[in-house]
Design a protein around this motif. Structure first.
Motif, PDB file in Angstrom:
ATOM      1  N   ASP A 271      -2.036  -0.904   1.841  1.00 54.78           N
ATOM      2  CA  ASP A 271      -3.532  -0.037   0.950  1.00 54.78           C
ATOM      3  C   ASP A 271      -2.821   0.935   0.190  1.00 54.78           C
ATOM      4  O   ASP A 271      -2.007   0.901  -0.045  1.00 54.78           O
ATOM      5  CB  ASP A 271      -4.041   1.329   2.629  1.00 54.78           C
ATOM      6  CG  ASP A 271      -2.832   1.369   3.213  1.00 54.78           C
ATOM      7  OD1 ASP A 271      -2.549   1.753   4.273  1.00 54.78           O
ATOM      8  OD2 ASP A 271      -1.968   1.766   2.958  1.00 54.78           O
TER       9      ASP A 271
ATOM     10  N   ARG B 193      -3.041   5.085   0.052  1.00 56.91           N
ATOM     11  CA  ARG B 193      -2.911   6.644   0.689  1.00 56.91           C
ATOM     12  C   ARG B 193      -3.106   7.222  -0.709  1.00 56.91           C
ATOM     13  O   ARG B 193      -1.918   8.168  -1.408  1.00 56.91           O
ATOM     14  CB  ARG B 193      -2.148   6.558   2.050  1.00 56.91           C
ATOM     15  CG  ARG B 193      -2.290   6.008   2.773  1.00 56.91           C
ATOM     16  CD  ARG B 193      -1.910   5.568   4.326  1.00 56.91           C
ATOM     17  NE  ARG B 193      -1.710   4.826   5.027  1.00 56.91           N
ATOM     18  CZ  ARG B 193      -1.977   5.422   5.861  1.00 56.91           C
ATOM     19  NH1 ARG B 193      -2.456   6.080   6.452  1.00 56.91           N
ATOM     20  NH2 ARG B 193      -2.288   3.982   6.729  1.00 56.91           N
TER      21      ARG B 193
ATOM     22  N   ASP C 221       1.305  -2.640  -0.603  1.00 59.68           N
ATOM     23  CA  ASP C 221       1.205  -4.214  -0.895  1.00 59.68           C
ATOM     24  C   ASP C 221       2.594  -4.835  -0.558  1.00 59.68           C
ATOM     25  O   ASP C 221       3.379  -4.805  -0.409  1.00 59.68           O
ATOM     26  CB  ASP C 221       0.751  -3.732  -2.444  1.00 59.68           C
ATOM     27  CG  ASP C 221      -0.868  -5.427  -2.085  1.00 59.68           C
ATOM     28  OD1 ASP C 221      -0.701  -6.003  -1.454  1.00 59.68           O
ATOM     29  OD2 ASP C 221      -1.490  -5.179  -3.738  1.00 59.68           O
TER      30      ASP C 221
ATOM     31  N   LYS D 134       0.446  -1.313   6.872  1.00 60.51           N
ATOM     32  CA  LYS D 134      -0.598  -2.425   6.618  1.00 60.51           C
ATOM     33  C   LYS D 134      -0.491  -2.394   4.413  1.00 60.51           C
ATOM     34  O   LYS D 134      -0.602  -0.963   3.916  1.00 60.51           O
ATOM     35  CB  LYS D 134      -1.821  -2.267   7.218  1.00 60.51           C
ATOM     36  CG  LYS D 134      -2.212  -0.617   7.270  1.00 60.51           C
ATOM     37  CD  LYS D 134      -3.831  -0.432   7.655  1.00 60.51           C
ATOM     38  CE  LYS D 134      -4.184   1.388   7.246  1.00 60.51           C
ATOM     39  NZ  LYS D 134      -5.115   1.358   8.752  1.00 60.51           N
TER      40      LYS D 134
END
Length: 336
Positions: free
Chosen positions: A90, A92, A107, A88
């Protein structure tokens, strides 16, 4: 020790087994009787643990930990499978370890590739350090700057498009047309037109001539590939043609299929793009007889070979295997 005990003892030697598998081609393992899907699964896992990586220290520590704990193949596959689920979009942030932290960004391919090109532009002439280290300072310069941010590069990157698709795009009917780029990404017909209107394609468009069986056609010969020859090679192989490799042609090196040191010519049909790693492991030598034309010899790890116009890996077991990467199948020779 009965067969069950032998089996259980073998399961604790997964790291040693995978290390030996990393030296073999999955296609030759399949010819030895292993299911091809299983062979690919094991060699992919072996490449994660023993192949090229941007984090060699972390890789070494992971291998040592798995070996110390005697982890089985099934357990290691489960760990790798769970890791692949992290897809997904994001950002981190890892915890602090010895004063260091890790940031991971997931992305769209376009945004990440634009970021990569922006960072690469700042380290173009820095060949002394590993690429992962050289990109660090340009990354922070970009984050901390108050400038314009990401580069929107002109597409010196090669775009491969067939005549039929180009006609559709030119007539405004290319909504469903997808073209491939040598940076390893794809672009829709609409995005292609927008890039042309914004001037992102530059002031020149180059046309490469390809023969269905001979490959790229050109009359020039030189020791080092010219920009024109490199562009033809990139248009033919938009990613490294070694099976299962995903390094885009933009980051690849020009490779002589028949080694120049053995008489191979610098002409389009004898050139392809290989990533730095596969260009290094490609077997250029092997037993050769004295002859006017270079002999391919018997490969060890494997070597690239042009067969019926297309560049494929000639495995040590004698199989010809092509890369199945989705962009690899969209190069110039696939558009004929």
């Amino acid at each position: 020790m009965d067969k069950y005990e032998e089996f259980m003892a073998l399961t604790s030697q997964a790291i040693g087994i995978l290390k030996d598998m990393s030296k073999r081609s999955p296609y030759d393992m399949a010819s030895d009787g292993m299911a091809r899907k299983t062979a690919k699964s094991f060699t992919t896992l072996a490449d994660v643990l023993f192949g090229p990586t941007d984090s060699p220290r972390l890789q070494r520590e992971s291998v040592a930990l798995a070996e110390d704990r005697g982890l089985s193949l099934e357990y290691l596959e489960m760990v790798e499978k769970d890791a692949k689920k992290l897809q997904k979009r994001d950002v981190r942030l890892g915890r602090v370890v010895d004063g260091l932290r890790t940031i991971s960004i997931t992305d769209t391919q376009r945004r990440i590739t634009d970021l990569e090109k922006t960072l690469d532009a700042a380290v173009e002439n820095d060949n002394d350090r590993p690429r992962s280290e050289a990109l660090l300072e340009p990354f922070w310069d970009l984050v901390e700057s108050t400038g314009t941010g990401l580069i929107r590069p002109e597409y010196r990157t090669v775009i491969a498009i067939g005549l039929d698709d180009f006609a559709k795009v030119s007539c405004g009917k290319g909504e469903d047309v997808v073209v491939a780029l040598s940076d390893g990404t794809t672009m829709t017909g609409a995005e292609f037109i927008n890039a042309a209107m914004e001037g992102s394609l530059g002031d020149k468009l180059y046309v490469g001539l390809f023969h269905p069986t001979a490959g790229p056609v050109n009359l020039y010969e030189a020791r080092f590939a010219s920009d024109k020859l490199r562009t033809l090679a990139m248009a033919e192989n938009l990613v490294c043609p070694w099976p299962d490799c995903n390094v885009p042609a933009d980051r690849c090196q020009v490779h002589h299929i028949d080694a120049h040191k053995h008489g191979g010519y610098t002409k389009p049909s004898n050139l392809t793009m290989l990533c730095k790693y596969h260009n290094g492991v490609n077997d250029d030598d092997g037993p050769r007889k004295k002859r006017k034309r270079p002999s391919p010899g018997k490969p060890k790890r494997g070597r690239m070979r042009r067969h019926r116009g297309k560049v494929r890996l000639h495995t040590p077991g004698g199989k010809l295997v092509e890369n199945t990467h989705h962009v690899s199948s969209m190069g110039a020779m696939d558009l004929i």
